[in-house]
Design an enzyme around this catalytic site. Structure first.
Site, PDB file in Angstrom:
ATOM      1  N   ILE A   1       4.143  42.239  14.312  1.00 38.13           N
ATOM      2  CA  ILE A   1       2.856  42.876  14.617  1.00 38.13           C
ATOM      3  C   ILE A   1       1.956  41.966  15.436  1.00 38.13           C
ATOM      4  CG2 ILE A   1       2.875  44.437  12.653  1.00 38.13           C
ATOM      5  CD1 ILE A   1       1.199  42.433  11.106  1.00 38.13           C
TER       6      ILE A   1
ATOM      7  N   GLY B   1       3.178  30.900  16.584  1.00 31.78           N
ATOM      8  CA  GLY B   1       3.905  31.568  15.531  1.00 31.78           C
ATOM      9  C   GLY B   1       4.012  33.064  15.752  1.00 31.78           C
ATOM     10  N   VAL B   2       4.632  33.719  14.800  1.00 35.76           N
ATOM     11  CA  VAL B   2       4.854  35.161  14.843  1.00 35.76           C
ATOM     12  C   VAL B   2       4.343  35.765  13.538  1.00 35.76           C
ATOM     13  CG1 VAL B   2       6.549  37.006  15.126  1.00 35.76           C
ATOM     14  CG2 VAL B   2       6.917  34.797  16.255  1.00 35.76           C
TER      15      VAL B   2
ATOM     16  N   ASP C   1     -13.203  29.476  16.834  1.00 38.62           N
ATOM     17  CA  ASP C   1     -12.452  30.371  17.718  1.00 38.62           C
ATOM     18  C   ASP C   1     -12.882  31.820  17.490  1.00 38.62           C
ATOM     19  OD1 ASP C   1     -10.686  30.877  19.771  1.00 38.62           O
ATOM     20  OD2 ASP C   1      -8.920  30.968  18.494  1.00 38.62           O
TER      21      ASP C   1
END
Length: 437
Positions: A138, A144-145, A258
């Site tokens: 998603i 990363g994933v 961020d």
């Protein structure tokens, strides 16, 4: 036989030590030495076990995944690259845990509850994500994933598998837990648990199922945006409340570092949840700032932080001001497809206000125009947040108050504006600046 008899006689002879025989003294000495060695061994073993547990406990940012048509949980825009302006890292950043009264992690398993949430086994997460299947992705980015998963109790979660790029996974892992490991707030994405298995580092979050703000502002939503003015203000206020809690409700305070639209997740009722704390820094009450390597997303980073490397909550306030401009205008902070004078959102925004064209800033996809006074108030908040003097920027708690108050009290006495752009917000706003002191 003579030697043996002599030895026996010697061992049986009495000594000055309490009149005990020599062999009794020798036996007692050996027993004492054995006991001392055993105690030392147990202490050393306990020390190493404790150290190992602490390392796992602590080894508990999220990359900036690119926009996806599916709802993503920890996303960013690849077209808005992460930037590193200068290297000026120094020690600092406060303690490694928050002391606010917040909820502890839920769930438990054979590995126990470490206090930062549930400790998930790698096998359990493999099953939850169908062995990290591609169809469950998603979100993804340089660090990363993120996968959608269903754990054993039926809960839907988002599992972030950090890429171990030169130890970056370990850093991301620790920062996320130190920043929000025990934090529970309705406008912050909850960290449910973690997995540390060999070199693998995974974080498990609550699943937010309605995408992120960037997708709703800049995605293919048709000629009329589903984000009405009221919904946009709801998102802005929710985001401000989440940041206010990080800045003012925790000790040490957390500077997100961020803040951007892709890190604002939305649920089905468009409640905002601030996500991605991989760049966050902790700042103790005794510190006014922390000197660190400048990181963030291009277009959102405050100029004072970018030029000095001195980070505090004022940097988040500037980023929120840019985000609020993005919510009002529907434009990205930097858009190279625009004309030269409109590429930079902040510069274009200031110029439009200075030209008395504040009404033209509104996103054309908003079908129902907001009340003029409401628009003026929000434009003023934007300008206050991006004040070049960081000390003059309002606190996030004050921003919440300014955005929530329909009839925000204006000063009755005129005073010279701090910024020429304020002159053109309207005849009433030009001489009457909201008091947030």
């Amino acid at each position: 036989m003579a030697v043996s008899s002599s030895t026996t006689t010697t061992l049986s002879s009495k000594t000055p030590i309490l009149g005990q025989k020599l062999y009794v003294i020798i036996a007692a000495t050996l027993l004492i030495l054995t006991t001392i060695l055993l105690i030392i061994f147990l202490c050393i073993r306990r020390h190493f076990i404790s150290k190992r547990r602490r390392s796992v406990h602590v080894a508990l940012k999220q990359p900036s995944p690119s926009p996806s048509p599916d709802p993503i949980v920890l996303g960013a825009n690849k077209q808005q690259p992460q930037i590193i302006v200068k290297s000026n890292e120094s020690a600092g950043g406060g303690s490694t845990a928050t002391s606010a009264s917040v909820g502890s992690g839920e769930g438990n398993n054979n590995n126990g509850d470490m206090g930062w949430g549930r400790w998930y086994g790698i096998k359990e997460l493999e099953i939850a994500t169908s062995n990290f299947a591609v169809e469950n992705v998603i979100g993804e980015g340089g660090y990363g994933v993120v996968y959608r998963g269903v754990v054993r109790d039926g809960s839907v979660v988002a599992v972030k598998n950090l890429l171990n790029n030169k130890g970056q996974a370990e850093k991301e892992f620790k920062v996320e837990v130190e920043a929000i490991g025990k934090v529970r707030h309705k406008n912050l994405v909850g960290l449910m648990g973690f997995c540390a298995d060999g070199a693998k580092r995974l974080l498990v979050y609550e699943y937010v199922d309605n995408g992120n703000l960037e997708q709703w502002l800049h995605g293919e939503v048709g000629p009329i945006s589903p984000l009405t003015w009221e919904i946009r203000m709801k998102i802005a206020i929710g985001t401000a409340k989440g940041l206010a809690y990080l800045h003012e409700g925790l000790e040490p305070k957390v500077v997100h570092r961020d803040v951007k639209s892709s890190n604002i997740l939305l649920d089905r009722k468009f409640n905002a949840k601030v996500s991605d704390f991989g760049l966050a820094k902790l700042l103790g009450s005794e510190k006014s700032y922390v000197t660190t390597r400048v990181m963030g997303t291009f277009g959102y980073v405050s100029p004072d932080y970018a030029s000095t490397g001195m980070l505090n909550e004022c940097s988040d306030v500037y980023s929120f001001g840019v985000l609020l401009m993005e919510i009002v205008t529907g434009r990205s902070p930097v858009d190279y497809s625009k004309a030269p004078g409109e590429m930079n959102l902040v510069d274009w925004f200031k110029g439009m206000v200075a030209s008395r064209r504040g009404e033209e800033l509104l996103d054309p996809k908003i079908s129902v125009q907001p009340p003029p006074r409401s628009l003026k108030r929000v434009l003023l908040v934007c300008l206050r947040c991006i004040d070049m003097d960081a000390n003059k920027r309002p606190k996030m708690g004050q921003i919440v108050h300014m955005l929530e108050a329909e009839d925000f009290p204006f000063r009755t006495e005129p005073r010279p504006p701090r910024d020429t752009t304020t002159l053109h917000l309207g005849s009433d706003a030009a001489s009457k600046v909201p008091s947030v002191n």
